[in-house]
Design an enzyme around this catalytic site. Structure first.
Site, PDB file in Angstrom:
ATOM      1  N   CYS A 114       0.813  -1.216   0.000  1.00 30.63           N
ATOM      2  CA  CYS A 114       0.000   0.000   0.000  1.00 30.63           C
ATOM      3  C   CYS A 114       0.846   1.266   0.000  1.00 30.63           C
ATOM      4  O   CYS A 114       0.365   2.337  -0.385  1.00 30.63           O
ATOM      5  CB  CYS A 114      -0.946   0.004   1.197  1.00 30.63           C
ATOM      6  SG  CYS A 114      -2.137  -1.355   1.178  1.00 30.63           S
ATOM      7  N   HIS A 250      -3.292   7.515   1.869  1.00 35.57           N
ATOM      8  CA  HIS A 250      -3.685   6.180   1.422  1.00 35.57           C
ATOM      9  C   HIS A 250      -5.095   5.917   1.930  1.00 35.57           C
ATOM     10  O   HIS A 250      -5.406   6.134   3.103  1.00 35.57           O
ATOM     11  CB  HIS A 250      -2.704   5.153   1.973  1.00 35.57           C
ATOM     12  CG  HIS A 250      -3.152   3.741   1.820  1.00 35.57           C
ATOM     13  ND1 HIS A 250      -3.644   3.241   0.629  1.00 35.57           N
ATOM     14  CD2 HIS A 250      -3.190   2.707   2.706  1.00 35.57           C
ATOM     15  CE1 HIS A 250      -3.965   1.975   0.787  1.00 35.57           C
ATOM     16  NE2 HIS A 250      -3.708   1.625   2.036  1.00 35.57           N
ATOM     17  N   ASN A 280     -10.017   0.074  -0.426  1.00 37.06           N
ATOM     18  CA  ASN A 280      -8.558   0.121  -0.366  1.00 37.06           C
ATOM     19  C   ASN A 280      -8.001  -0.449  -1.664  1.00 37.06           C
ATOM     20  O   ASN A 280      -8.052  -1.657  -1.883  1.00 37.06           O
ATOM     21  CB  ASN A 280      -8.063  -0.677   0.845  1.00 37.06           C
ATOM     22  CG  ASN A 280      -6.555  -0.616   1.016  1.00 37.06           C
ATOM     23  OD1 ASN A 280      -5.820  -0.190   0.131  1.00 37.06           O
ATOM     24  ND2 ASN A 280      -6.079  -1.065   2.169  1.00 37.06           N
TER      25      ASN A 280
END
Length: 323
Positions: A114, A250, A280
């Site tokens: 990520c 993020h 996500n």
């Protein structure tokens, strides 16, 4: 005169299939309310069976090139942040290079889960500052739907597919924090926490594997590390919290986003939030949010942005840039 890596174009792409929270209610012990309350996610996009990471990345890259008014052969390099490439090798980046019709330069992947796009931005910035390249396509692209365990409600409802891209170009700056472009970078990792988030597949198991996550433990690590890396990048840029126009985090979980903003002393009015629509998307989430923020009219030329992310490894980092 100082060289800066400046954003010249941004773009994104999302698969056409939209998966609302309600779709999980038929197969899991979960509800739309449960998912929204714990993550802020309302829907996400899943790639079609014949749609892969390089396809998503190519479309996002073309949109970024169009905004920049450039052709593929105007680009010197492609760096793709992904944990879900089409193949073990060749890289997704070389596949995107071919699909764009780019016949020069070089291309490669970066894997920091990520946090991958932050690491890719830092890498591109270093190449531009060293003179290795003048223009670089930096792409985050993921098809996490392919590594989800759809029997695990703690993970499968959180992730989605998508891609975002930036064109970075070498420009002349004054060397001050008023310059446009990347102003500060902070990168970190700590392999002692690798068991908090990983895929139980690969060469060891000889299987593709699925995401395994210790959600509560990761949450506790995330807020502290994201705030500290953002602070460090601002210090390296000779800037402070009051200088920030937008935090573009993020997009993992609304509670992490809110907790980090609070720790930074930044109002949520200054945070670009897209997690409700995309879930996500790992390395794609920051460039997706940047592109959406521009299309919404939130992010404007001259704005000071802080991007920060944390992912498996653990790996985390932040970039400060003036749009």
């Amino acid at each position: 005169m100082t060289i800066r890596a400046t954003v010249k174009g941004v773009g994104h792409y999302l698969p056409s299939r939209v998966v609302p929270n309600s779709e999980f209610e038929a197969t899991l012990d979960t509800t739309d309310e449960w998912i929204r309350t714990r993550s802020g996610i309302e829907r996400r996009h899943f790639a079609a069976d014949d749609e892969f990471t390089s396809d998503l990345g190519t479309k996002a890259a073309q949109n970024a090139l169009d905004m920049a008014g450039l052709e593929p052969d105007d680009i010197d390099a492609i760096i793709v942040a992904t944990s879900t490439p089409d193949h073990t090798f060749p890289s997704a980046a070389t596949m995107i290079q071919q699909k764009l019709g780019m016949t020069r330069g070089f291309a490669y992947d970066i894997q920091a889960v990520c946090a991958g796009f932050v690491f890719a931005l830092a890498n591109a910035n270093g190449m531009i500052l060293s003179g290795q390249a003048k223009r670089i396509l930096v792409i985050g692209a993921e098809t996490f739907s392919r590594i989800l365990n759809f029997e695990d409600r703690g993970t499968c409802v959180l992730f989605g597919d998508g891609a975002g891209a930036l064109v970075l170009e070498a420009t002349d700056g004054t060397g001050s924090s008023d310059d446009r472009g990347i102003l500060g970078v902070d990168l970190n990792s700590d392999g002692r926490h690798k068991d908090m988030l990983y895929v139980d597949g690969g060469m060891v198991s000889q299987q593709t594997g699925h995401i395994v996550m210790q959600g509560n433990a990761l949450f506790r690590q995330a807020v502290e590390k994201l705030a500290s890396t953002a602070d460090a990048a601002l210090v390296k840029s000779d800037l402070g919290h009051d200088d920030v126009d937008w935090v573009v985090p993020h997009q993992a979980n609304i509670r992490i986003i809110q907790g980090t903003a609070k720790k930074l002393g930044v109002s949520m009015d200054k945070v670009v939030v897209t997690v409700q629509d995309h879930g996500n998307t790992s390395a794609a989430s920051i460039p997706l949010a940047l592109s959406v923020g521009v299309s919404r009219g939130q992010i404007k030329p001259g704005d000071l942005l802080v991007t920060e992310a944390i992912g498996g490894g653990l790996a985390w980092g932040a970039v400060v840039l003036r749009w």
